[in-house]
Design an enzyme around this catalytic site. Sequence first.
Site, short mmCIF file in Angstrom:
data_model
loop_
_atom_site.label_atom_id
_atom_site.label_comp_id
_atom_site.label_asym_id
_atom_site.label_seq_id
_atom_site.Cartn_x
_atom_site.Cartn_y
_atom_site.Cartn_z
N CYS A 156 -18.18 -12.60 -20.11
CA CYS A 156 -19.47 -12.68 -20.79
C CYS A 156 -19.40 -13.71 -21.93
O CYS A 156 -20.27 -14.57 -22.08
CB CYS A 156 -19.83 -11.30 -21.34
N CYS B 66 -25.56 -12.48 -21.37
CA CYS B 66 -25.25 -13.80 -20.84
C CYS B 66 -26.10 -14.15 -19.62
O CYS B 66 -26.01 -15.24 -19.08
CB CYS B 66 -23.76 -13.92 -20.50
N CYS C 141 -22.28 -7.29 -19.38
CA CYS C 141 -21.07 -7.45 -18.56
C CYS C 141 -19.98 -6.52 -19.07
O CYS C 141 -19.74 -6.43 -20.26
CB CYS C 141 -20.53 -8.88 -18.66
N CYS D 28 -27.09 -9.42 -16.77
CA CYS D 28 -26.51 -9.13 -18.08
C CYS D 28 -27.51 -9.51 -19.17
O CYS D 28 -28.06 -10.62 -19.16
CB CYS D 28 -25.21 -9.89 -18.26
N GLY E 158 0.79 -1.22 0.00
CA GLY E 158 0.00 0.00 0.00
C GLY E 158 0.82 1.27 0.00
O GLY E 158 0.29 2.36 -0.20
#
Lengths: 227, 267, 291
Positions: C271, C243, C265, C240, C31
């Site tokens: 997808c 899909c 997606c 979606c 970080g």
Amino acid sequence: MIEISNLSKAFTLHNQGAAVIPVMANANLHVRPGECVGLIGASGAGKSTLMRMVWGNYLAASGVIRVGGLDVAQAQPRQIIRLRRETLGYVSQFLRVVPRVPTIDVVAEPLRNLGVGEDQAQARAADLLARLNIPQRLWSLSPTTFSGGEQQRVNIARGFAHPYPALLLDEPTASLDAVNRSVVLALIEEAKARGAAILGIFHDEAARDQVCDRVVDVRAFTPKVAA
Amino acid sequence: MTAIDRNMHAETDQPLLAVQGLTKRYGGRIGCADVSFDLFPGEVLGIVGESGSGKSTLLSCLAGHLPPDQGRVIFDTAAGPRDTVTMAEAERRRMARTDWAFVHQNPRDGLRMGVSAGGNVGERLMAIGARHYGDIRAQAIDWLGRVEIAADRIDDRPRAFSGGMQQRLQIARNLVTGPRLVFMDEPTGGLDVSVQARLLDLLRGLVREMGLSAIIVTHDLAVVRLLADRLMVMKGGHVVEQGLTDQVLDDPQHAYTQLLVSSVLQV
Amino acid sequence: MTAQDYNFAYLDEQTKRMIRRAILKGIAVPGYQVPFASREMPMPYGWGTGGVQVTAACLTPDDTLKVIDQGADDTTNAVSIRKFFQRTAGVAVTEATLDATIIQTRHRIPEAALTEGQILVYQVPIPEPLRFLEPRETETRKMHELEEYGLMHVKLYEDIARHGTIATAYAYPVKVEGRYVMDPSPIPKFDNPKLSGSPAIQLFGAGREQRIYAVPPYTHVVSLDFEDHPFVASKAPHDCDLCGAAESYLDEVITDDQGGRMFVCSDTDFCRTRREAGHVGHLGVPVQGGV
């Protein structure tokens, strides 16, 4: 309660050729609890100077000013602040307050500073203001806009809000009508009765005769000018 | 803290802040030289002097914004007296947002102008770990009320506030964590007279109710007369006189103080 | 101009060493923003110069590279970066998340769970999460050093005060391994939970700002929030349309000027894989060659 010995004071004016002006020498004075002592002497003789030195407002050049066990002439600022909060009250001729603070809060402030609750402090303040004939409709206003006499009475109420063991009064009855003058004199008598030691300046001779047990002429403390 | 606590503190002999021989130079020039004083709990100390007298430098050194060249600034922390000059920076900064507060002359220096009033007040709370939005907001509303800002202004940004409101917001933002010592740099500077009076009244009330100690730098003698218990007069980086406020103003001993006092216009 | 005119993966070896050192330091201090000497790249700032340099420093000839832009393999940015490395490094490329060893991404984390050995490289525009409220770099560095992160919550407070809820939807600040507060790059907050405990190495490169930071595998990453306004990984409340996936992050696509729209997606590989497996959404058609 108030004991002054060998007190002297001079002003040094650095910006006027460092002129040294001696204003007091060898002052001796005492005020016992329950006693009221009046200072007399012509204007400029040093009455106010002496009062201010007891209050800690003017520095002493030498000597001792003992108030309730504390030597004001030698005390640290915080000791004087505590003395003023708990022991020594002062009614000056001039009211000096934060603008816009309501009159009732101005009068209650000494008690608030001692930790008294708001309700109790305000009740005491209301009591005094009523006694000194300040109309209730003015209590929520700032005293800065009041007449001279009204300001004077607000100042007195403030000075008597807390039962100080020692009190300094500078012309407490000046610019007051007969009714309010008698109220103030009664307040002074009450303070004496509860054992307060009072040092005052009264140009009002009748008032002085009524409340003062003794008078001290400050001309005795005026320095002899070296010729 | 109540006024009763404050009075109990006033009787202790332990200063809240003990300053010893504090000196700051800017190259060959003196910022402030050999300044020493004690500040006790509940006391308000005024520092006056003309521009360039070193009063702002002194305040910056005391508050840890400037490292002094010499001297000690000993603060009575919860864990006992500690020299804040030599303590670790992390600790000093933590103290600066918990036990200490700093009110800048210009509210823009002390506020986040892009953040709402509530966010400004809440920042110190969040900095010490507050993580409950509702609580933070409730405290912010409480403090806005104490500095006389209406609760419905909580989501306004300081830009939308008047100068006096900005200054009051800055005070709320600083006092929300209940500090014990507040540094103020010309807190009433730049405000018109009626707004100044309101602010003075507010500060006096907060000092009394919270038992705050404060160090106020100003060139306004009327402000110190009303706010400060004690006064320090500075000239050329040196303290030329100090004492009880009304004594210093009414019976000044030093030539410079006499000049300063006699230069004030009487109203 | 031929690819042979360039060193492997465009950057010279000394530069890649320098970047690798920054990456290693970043992994050692999860970080923490490691400054590095960002190079001029043959693309404008804002087009992934930081990510490209990190990718270049990580690539070996055996790697398989995938590049996505907002989840899609076929948008300009993704295509051009993929071609760039095909030419300068000659590495294999793929669109399949699971086949890739290095995935450079802009603004998304792939839907498919990543695995050990994979490296996910993020393109970062502004690495400093505190910049929103504190413009001074010296001060933000000090705040990171001393873990003074109250300001980050001021930003979230402002969100709730203004919108009634934490409205930050992307670049949602996180705390890494209980120490550094980090900007996860402008990924949707929907992706934030995937940052935590990932088996893959996650590297972040900011070219213009000259910072690299990292989240090593299996690192604890927490999204900041309030007790009474907890973090929520939100997405559009739809399936979606191609899909039928209910749990993937969706793009809204305007289909005409009559208000018609569809949700698909954002992860094109995810997808396509689902459609090839026979899933069909509300507006979709079965894929040829599907089951």
